[in-house]
Design a protein around this motif. Structure first.
Motif, PDB file in Angstrom:
ATOM      1  N   LYS A  83      28.241  33.830  43.997  1.00 22.26           N
ATOM      2  CA  LYS A  83      28.649  34.716  45.090  1.00 22.26           C
ATOM      3  C   LYS A  83      28.686  36.167  44.604  1.00 22.26           C
ATOM      4  O   LYS A  83      28.721  36.423  43.406  1.00 22.26           O
ATOM      5  CB  LYS A  83      30.047  34.311  45.550  1.00 22.26           C
ATOM      6  N   PRO A  84      28.689  37.083  45.571  1.00 19.57           N
ATOM      7  CA  PRO A  84      28.757  38.490  45.178  1.00 19.57           C
ATOM      8  C   PRO A  84      29.894  38.717  44.186  1.00 19.57           C
ATOM      9  O   PRO A  84      30.959  38.126  44.296  1.00 19.57           O
ATOM     10  CB  PRO A  84      29.022  39.221  46.493  1.00 19.57           C
ATOM     11  N   VAL A  85      29.588  39.558  43.265  1.00 18.84           N
ATOM     12  CA  VAL A  85      30.545  39.773  42.188  1.00 18.84           C
ATOM     13  C   VAL A  85      31.910  40.152  42.730  1.00 18.84           C
ATOM     14  O   VAL A  85      32.011  41.048  43.554  1.00 18.84           O
ATOM     15  CB  VAL A  85      30.067  40.907  41.258  1.00 18.84           C
ATOM     16  N   GLU A  86      32.880  39.485  42.244  1.00 19.97           N
ATOM     17  CA  GLU A  86      34.229  39.836  42.663  1.00 19.97           C
ATOM     18  C   GLU A  86      35.109  39.950  41.441  1.00 19.97           C
ATOM     19  O   GLU A  86      34.850  39.343  40.413  1.00 19.97           O
ATOM     20  CB  GLU A  86      34.784  38.757  43.595  1.00 19.97           C
ATOM     21  N   GLU A  87      36.125  40.720  41.638  1.00 19.90           N
ATOM     22  CA  GLU A  87      37.082  40.860  40.551  1.00 19.90           C
ATOM     23  C   GLU A  87      37.728  39.524  40.285  1.00 19.90           C
ATOM     24  O   GLU A  87      38.101  38.816  41.213  1.00 19.90           O
ATOM     25  CB  GLU A  87      38.182  41.827  40.976  1.00 19.90           C
ATOM     26  N   SER A  88      37.856  39.186  39.048  1.00 20.58           N
ATOM     27  CA  SER A  88      38.586  37.954  38.775  1.00 20.58           C
ATOM     28  C   SER A  88      39.841  38.300  37.978  1.00 20.58           C
ATOM     29  O   SER A  88      40.003  37.909  36.838  1.00 20.58           O
ATOM     30  CB  SER A  88      37.705  36.963  38.015  1.00 20.58           C
ATOM     31  N   ASN A  89      40.663  39.059  38.645  1.00 21.22           N
ATOM     32  CA  ASN A  89      41.910  39.504  38.036  1.00 21.22           C
ATOM     33  C   ASN A  89      43.016  38.686  38.688  1.00 21.22           C
ATOM     34  O   ASN A  89      43.173  38.691  39.918  1.00 21.22           O
ATOM     35  CB  ASN A  89      42.048  41.001  38.334  1.00 21.22           C
ATOM     36  N   LEU A  90      43.766  37.959  37.900  1.00 28.07           N
ATOM     37  CA  LEU A  90      44.724  37.004  38.443  1.00 28.07           C
ATOM     38  C   LEU A  90      45.731  37.674  39.365  1.00 28.07           C
ATOM     39  O   LEU A  90      46.045  37.197  40.457  1.00 28.07           O
ATOM     40  CB  LEU A  90      45.443  36.286  37.303  1.00 28.07           C
ATOM     41  N   GLN A  91      46.204  38.813  38.920  1.00 26.38           N
ATOM     42  CA  GLN A  91      47.221  39.503  39.696  1.00 26.38           C
ATOM     43  C   GLN A  91      46.666  39.988  41.034  1.00 26.38           C
ATOM     44  O   GLN A  91      47.313  39.893  42.069  1.00 26.38           O
ATOM     45  CB  GLN A  91      47.756  40.684  38.887  1.00 26.38           C
ATOM     46  N   TYR A  92      45.418  40.467  40.932  1.00 25.47           N
ATOM     47  CA  TYR A  92      44.803  40.961  42.151  1.00 25.47           C
ATOM     48  C   TYR A  92      44.521  39.822  43.114  1.00 25.47           C
ATOM     49  O   TYR A  92      44.698  39.952  44.327  1.00 25.47           O
ATOM     50  CB  TYR A  92      43.520  41.726  41.817  1.00 25.47           C
ATOM     51  N   GLU A  93      44.110  38.705  42.551  1.00 20.05           N
ATOM     52  CA  GLU A  93      43.899  37.514  43.368  1.00 20.05           C
ATOM     53  C   GLU A  93      45.166  37.179  44.138  1.00 20.05           C
ATOM     54  O   GLU A  93      45.148  36.874  45.326  1.00 20.05           O
ATOM     55  CB  GLU A  93      43.529  36.316  42.487  1.00 20.05           C
ATOM     56  N   LYS A  94      46.248  37.241  43.432  1.00 12.52           N
ATOM     57  CA  LYS A  94      47.531  36.898  44.024  1.00 12.52           C
ATOM     58  C   LYS A  94      47.854  37.855  45.169  1.00 12.52           C
ATOM     59  O   LYS A  94      48.287  37.441  46.247  1.00 12.52           O
ATOM     60  CB  LYS A  94      48.625  36.964  42.944  1.00 12.52           C
ATOM     61  N   LEU A  95      47.586  39.112  44.903  1.00 15.89           N
ATOM     62  CA  LEU A  95      47.859  40.121  45.926  1.00 15.89           C
ATOM     63  C   LEU A  95      47.008  39.860  47.167  1.00 15.89           C
ATOM     64  O   LEU A  95      47.482  39.934  48.300  1.00 15.89           O
ATOM     65  CB  LEU A  95      47.569  41.518  45.364  1.00 15.89           C
ATOM     66  N   LYS A  96      45.747  39.549  46.895  1.00 18.36           N
ATOM     67  CA  LYS A  96      44.825  39.308  47.999  1.00 18.36           C
ATOM     68  C   LYS A  96      45.325  38.133  48.840  1.00 18.36           C
ATOM     69  O   LYS A  96      45.403  38.208  50.077  1.00 18.36           O
ATOM     70  CB  LYS A  96      43.430  38.994  47.458  1.00 18.36           C
ATOM     71  N   HIS A  97      45.673  37.085  48.139  1.00 19.52           N
ATOM     72  CA  HIS A  97      46.188  35.901  48.805  1.00 19.52           C
ATOM     73  C   HIS A  97      47.422  36.263  49.643  1.00 19.52           C
ATOM     74  O   HIS A  97      47.545  35.882  50.807  1.00 19.52           O
ATOM     75  CB  HIS A  97      46.540  34.865  47.739  1.00 19.52           C
ATOM     76  N   TYR A  98      48.283  37.031  49.008  1.00 16.84           N
ATOM     77  CA  TYR A  98      49.521  37.445  49.673  1.00 16.84           C
ATOM     78  C   TYR A  98      49.230  38.200  50.959  1.00 16.84           C
ATOM     79  O   TYR A  98      49.783  37.900  52.020  1.00 16.84           O
ATOM     80  CB  TYR A  98      50.341  38.307  48.712  1.00 16.84           C
ATOM     81  N   ILE A  99      48.330  39.165  50.867  1.00 17.94           N
ATOM     82  CA  ILE A  99      48.048  40.002  52.031  1.00 17.94           C
ATOM     83  C   ILE A  99      47.459  39.183  53.174  1.00 17.94           C
ATOM     84  O   ILE A  99      47.836  39.322  54.334  1.00 17.94           O
ATOM     85  CB  ILE A  99      47.091  41.151  51.632  1.00 17.94           C
ATOM     86  N   PHE A 100      46.556  38.291  52.817  1.00 13.81           N
ATOM     87  CA  PHE A 100      45.913  37.494  53.870  1.00 13.81           C
ATOM     88  C   PHE A 100      46.909  36.570  54.558  1.00 13.81           C
ATOM     89  O   PHE A 100      46.920  36.443  55.779  1.00 13.81           O
ATOM     90  CB  PHE A 100      44.724  36.702  53.295  1.00 13.81           C
ATOM     91  N   GLU A 101      47.737  35.927  53.734  1.00 13.20           N
ATOM     92  CA  GLU A 101      48.727  35.027  54.316  1.00 13.20           C
ATOM     93  C   GLU A 101      49.740  35.806  55.139  1.00 13.20           C
ATOM     94  O   GLU A 101      50.155  35.381  56.214  1.00 13.20           O
ATOM     95  CB  GLU A 101      49.470  34.287  53.206  1.00 13.20           C
ATOM     96  N   LEU A 102      50.118  36.945  54.589  1.00 15.16           N
ATOM     97  CA  LEU A 102      51.128  37.773  55.247  1.00 15.16           C
ATOM     98  C   LEU A 102      50.685  38.122  56.662  1.00 15.16           C
ATOM     99  O   LEU A 102      51.470  38.080  57.602  1.00 15.16           O
ATOM    100  CB  LEU A 102      51.363  39.050  54.435  1.00 15.16           C
ATOM    101  N   GLU A 103      49.406  38.416  56.786  1.00 15.07           N
ATOM    102  CA  GLU A 103      48.924  38.785  58.107  1.00 15.07           C
ATOM    103  C   GLU A 103      49.148  37.646  59.096  1.00 15.07           C
ATOM    104  O   GLU A 103      49.605  37.864  60.215  1.00 15.07           O
ATOM    105  CB  GLU A 103      47.446  39.167  58.051  1.00 15.07           C
TER     106      GLU A 103
END
Lengths: 478, 559
Positions: free
Chosen positions: A256-276
């Motif tokens: 897949k298109p290159v994505e950051e694989s930063n654990l903390q950032y992943e967590k943030l992303k997950h958080y934001i999506f769920e939060l919505e």
């Protein structure tokens, strides 16, 4: 050119058309009645070529705006003065030495007719920033101007969570309802003030333009920047490119298109999506609660009426008791409607704003992903170039110079990209803290307003009914 | 006993859910409107309940007879907030998780409903308490071809009384719905002109539906309500029919149709039946006390119809007319009342619905915030998030609590406002009592006009026979016959007039009673409703007030 012609014609009708506003203190606006306006329109309509009709129409519209405006400012001269001193809701950050920039969005006015109708707002700025023309400035803006500002800032301040704008009304029917207009005004006020109080965004040149430019300049800026011709195609190109690269990725069997694989950032992303999702659900229920308040209010008022009628046919003391009950019901119905409004403004709207803010964060995240991808792609190309260059140097080709130049340029670009990305990352990590803090206080206030309103309503209900008790008591013993 | 267990279960659940609340552990697939979370608010209630409300006492066993002052309207000496008795709190027996293995066989708490419209037991300490419970499927005796096709449900009817006529203090009988229909038919025959509480509808439904627990339960509640209302009626509660229905074991001995008039009123006319047998065109006195029915009475129906048409067309003014001005006035007023009642009851229904909706939505909002709180707590990276989660938890808990209050308050409001429905039902009884009156009047009118025609015939015959000296034998016999008929008809008329007067009197006393009781009931309804609203609004205000106070720092920050 048209402008000239109009003013030319206009000046032949003295008294009517000398509307160069702030000349508001002179009573020359009053004869500017709608009847006169129609005359002006007719006058032009019968005399001008269709080719300039559009421009003329706009000009006339502007005349209308100003006329309305002048009239209003005439009426409210003192009032406005006082109001702008106290500010609407946000303004007063003390005017002492320390720098302040406070804006209030007030007085929504409907302009134009039919499909082209829109709302204009008066945007009042008070500041002691040296970059600004003066301590106070008033301009007229419409919703699309706010959109322009938002887009501009989004483009220029990647990584910052841009304060969200209230969404466009999708339902035509509600577009000009008083409730919607007031809600939007409030949201726009908050929007501008968030920008104005953001340490980086407040420096924005576009903000200055937005707050100070006269309407023509503003319109020009807007049509240049977000006109259909400029913005949309580039957007489309970007989308097209994205799709293309995605498809080629899939076709070529790349991951897949290159994505950051930063654990903390992943967590943030997950958080934001769920939060919505969670927020959207809460907001849905809050909105329903508003509706329920209205419905209960309606039922109470109907019930009150029915009970009154019933009382009328009972007569005597019982009848009186019934009619009192009815009266109280009707009275409470109004309280419920008020609380419904309060809920909508002070609880549901902040929740919606929260959802919007989360969406704005998502937009920032998309930008971050873009920047990251760019950085990665450049790094990859550089590597290839480097190998290539190495080969060329080995073979002592005469293309070395050119290749080296290309390589250096690319390298600079790559460094630029990396810097861009890093800026975004740095800004985001700052912004997220700010976001959480702000939302804690925003929500705290919303919760407070909610609880206060509900408590007040319940108290009013209790008091209203309680006041009936002695009467019923008397009725019983009678 | 089962009821007691249910309660235990309920309490156990309470504790469980309290812990849930504390830990904010949410059953993940939150089934839609999971009321278990609502209920948990009840738990916190017991810790922080309103100072006004007396402690919620462990309830009395729901199987015990409802105490007399259970819904005593004289609340004045109590605190404003009548503590919601436990029976009230579990308003619907099918509520929530108190699920029995077999609902039909189990006694679902028996009290609760029996207090409808109960007035403070009048000065006399006489009481007649009826409860309906324990519905049971039974097989029809007839050998039906389809096995299980012919089942019906019987209900256990328990009566507790100190009325001497009953000769005992407690009776248990099993009756089916059909028996109730018989009872109500007999009562409406015997008590013409009284406002007899209307019987629950027959509901023509498929037998499958008939077996459903919900349906059976609905019917059980309706039957209990009906019987209780009968037992409150000052005249009917002393009726032989009701006593037989409540007392006699086994098959209900009341006749299902009246072939023979079972009652001779006033004992005034007690003529041998054969006397009328020969003259078919004469209405027997014992029958005039009943309205004309189909079948045997065709001739009478025809006559009365003729009279009715004559009245209607105004050709001949009947000799007896409704002239009770006061009555007519009252009747009109009642019609007015009925219309407003129907309107008010409809509005009350939508009010209750709206209140329920707002409570439910509040609960849903609370649950949404609980979920959000849980999410924020789990994902928290910054302190501000934790603070926000804590604020949110307060609001969520409050919302759930408030939603619980809304629900309780609504259950109470339903009960209070039900008085409106009750009276709307009562208007039906009033109508039928009035129509009894007018049909009795019609009977009198018919008999009177018949008498006058008989008289004129007899006169003519007499005149004719007097012209012939010595008389025509056949004519004389005819005259004799006619005189006999006149006598019988006169008897019938006086009997019919007596019946009419009786019904009039019944109407009058019943109207008085209705006015009095309605006044009382409406007042207690208003009071109950208002007190309930005040009480719960206070509680709600208290909950929100606390949250508002806890979050007031935000308001200060922003001001």
């Amino acid at each position: 050119m048209t402008e000239c012609r109009i003013t030319g014609i206009i000046s032949q009708r003295p008294g009517v058309l000398d509307f160069s506003y702030p000349a508001s203190s002179v009573p020359l606006v009053s004869p500017f009645s709608s009847y006169e306006k129609i005359n002006v329109e007719e006058f032009f309509a019968s005399r001008i070529k269709p080719s300039i009709a559009r421009t003329l129409k706009q000009s006339i519209e502007r005349v209308h705006i100003k006329a309305k405006w002048v009239q209003r400012s005439k009426n409210e001269e003192y009032l406005a003065e006082q109001r702008s001193l106290s500010g609407s809701s946000q303004s007063p950050r003390s005017s002492s030495a320390h720098p302040f920039l406070s804006v209030s969005v007030t007085d929504p006015v409907k302009l134009g007719n039919g499909v082209q109708a829109y709302i204009s707002y008066r945007v009042i700025t008070k500041t002691n920033f040296p970059e600004y023309q003066g301590p106070e400035k008033i301009v007229i803006r419409r919703y699309s101007d706010f959109v322009w500002l938002c887009d501009r800032i989004f483009e220029k301040y990647k990584g910052v969570f841009i304060p969200p704008l209230p969404e466009k009304s999708t339902v035509e029917k509600f577009r000009f309802s008083a409730e919607f207009i007031e809600m939007r005004r409030q949201a726009l006020d908050i929007f501008v003030n968030r920008i104005a109080s953001h340490s980086e965004l407040q420096q924005s040149e576009d903000l200055r333009t937005f707050l100070q430019a006269d309407e023509e300049t503003m319109e020009r800026a807007r049509s240049q920047e977000i006109g259909i011709f400029k913005k949309k195609p580039s957007d489309l190109m970007q989308i097209f490119k994205d799709v293309q690269s995605k498809v080629s990725d899939v076709v070529l069997g790349k991951e897949k298109p290159v994505e950051e694989s930063n654990l903390q950032y992943e967590k943030l992303k997950h958080y934001i999506f769920e939060l919505e999702d969670h927020l959207a659900e809460a907001q849905k229920h809050a909105f329903r609660l508003v509706k329920r308040h209205k419905e209960l209010g309606q039922s109470l008022s109907d019930f009150g009426k029915a009970v009154k009628l019933l009382g009328a046919c009972e007569g005597n003391s019982l009848g009186k008791a019934f009619s009192e009950l009815g009266t109280k019901s009707e009275m409470l119905s109004i309280k419920l409607q008020n609380e419904a409004h309060n809920l909508l403004m002070n609880f549901e709207e902040p929740l919606k704003d929260y959802v919007r803010a989360v969406q704005s964060i998502k937009a920032t995240m998309a930008e971050r992903a873009n920047a990251f991808r760019q950085q990665c792609e450049l790094a990859k190309t550089i590597k290839l170039k480097e190998i290539n260059l190495g080969k060329l140097i080995l073979s002592r080709s005469d293309k070395v110079g050119e290749a080296e130049f290309e390589y250096n340029e690319l390298k600079a670009e790559s460094e630029e990209a990396t810097k861009r990305f890093e800026t975004i990352v740095r800004l985001m990590s700052e912004e997220i803290v700010r976001f959480q803090e702000q939302k804690t206080s925003d929500m705290g206030l919303a919760f407070h307003e909610f609880a206060k309103g509900q408590g007040q309503l319940a108290n009013e209900i209790a008091d209203a009914w309680r006041s009936l008790l002695p009467k019923l008591e008397a009725c019983c013993s009678a | 006993m089962m009821g007691y267990e249910n309660q235990g279960f309920e309490e156990a659940h309470l504790y469980a859910s309290r812990e849930e609340m504390e830990n904010l552990v949410i059953e993940e697939p939150l089934n839609g409107r999971s009321f278990s979370s609502y209920r948990s608010a009840m738990a916190s209630l017991s810790e922080t309940h309103h100072p006004l409300s007396p402690p919620i006492v462990a309830s009395d066993d729901p199987l015990l007879p409802p105490s007399t002052d259970h819904r005593n309207p004289n609340l004045s000496d109590k605190s404003y907030l009548d503590p919601p008795s436990y029976a009230d709190v579990i308003f619907s027996p099918f509520d929530g998780e108190s699920d029995d293995t077999n609902g039909i066989e189990s006694p679902n708490q028996d009290s609760g409903i029996s207090g409808f419209l109960s007035r403070s037991a009048s000065s006399s300490s006489e009481y007649l308490k009826i409860s309906v419970s324990n519905p049971q499927k039974e097989q029809e005796n007839s050998n039906s071809l389809v096995p299980g096709g012919n089942t019906y449900v019987t209900y256990l009817i328990t009566t507790r009384t100190n009325m001497p006529e009953f000769g005992g203090s407690e009776f248990n009988v099993r009756r089916r719905f059909k028996d109730v229909v018989t009872l109500s038919d007999r009562l409406s025959e015997s008590y013409r002109g009284f406002f007899i509480p209307p019987r629950p509808d027959k509901n023509v439904v498929e037998s499958q539906v008939m077996q459903k627990q919900e349906f059976v339960e609905q019917r059980r509640v309706a039957l209990e309500k009906y019987l209780c209302r009968l037992a409150e009626h000052p005249v009917i509660k002393n009726s032989e029919e009701l006593m037989v229905f409540l007392k006699v074991q086994g098959k209900l001995p009341l006749p299902t149709t009246t072939d023979v008039a079972s009652r001779m009123l006033d004992g005034a006319v007690n003529l041998p039946r054969q006397l009328f047998g020969e003259s078919a065109n004469v209405v027997a006195p014992h029958e005039v006390v009943q309205p004309a029915k189909g079948g045997r009475d065709l001739l009478r129906i025809f006559k009365e119809l003729k009279q009715y048409v004559a009245n209607d067309w105004g050709g001949s003014k009947p000799s007896v007319v409704e002239e009770d001005k006061e009555f007519l006035e009252k009747k009109e007023k009642l019609q007015d009342l009925e219309q407003h009642l129907s309107n008010a009851s409809q509005q009350a229904e939508s009010l209750v619905k709206a209140q329920q909706d707002i409570g439910e939505t509040m609960g849903e909002l609370g649950l949404a915030f609980i979920k959000l709180t849980k999410f924020e707590t789990e994902e928290a990276m910054y302190n501000s998030q934790r603070i926000r989660a804590a604020d949110m938890k307060r609001v969520a808990t409050a919302a759930v609590k408030v939603s619980r209050f809304y629900r309780e308050s609504n259950a109470q409001a339903v009960k209070h406002l039900d008085t409106l429905h009750e009276y709307l039902g009562m208007m039906l009884a009033v109508h039928s009592a009035f129509s009894e009156r007018s049909s009795a009047l019609l009977t009198v009118q018919t008999l009177v006009s018949e008498l006058s025609s008989l008289h004129s015939r007899a006169e003519k015959l007499e005149v004719a026979s007097s012209k012939i000296f010595g008389g025509d034998k056949s004519r004389i016999r005819k005259i004799e016959e006619l005189k006999q008929t006149i006598r019988v008809t006169e008897d019938a008329r006086s009997c019919a007039v007596g019946e009419y007067e009786r019904i009039k009197e019944n109407n009058r006393t019943e109207l008085e009673r209705l006015d009095r009781e309605r006044h009382e009931d409406f007042l207690s309804m208003l009071k109950g409703f208002v007190i309930n609203q005040v009480g719960y609004a206070d509680k709600i205000a208290n909950v929100w007030g606390k949250v508002a106070e806890e979050t007031s720092k935000y308001a200060k920050e922003n001001s």
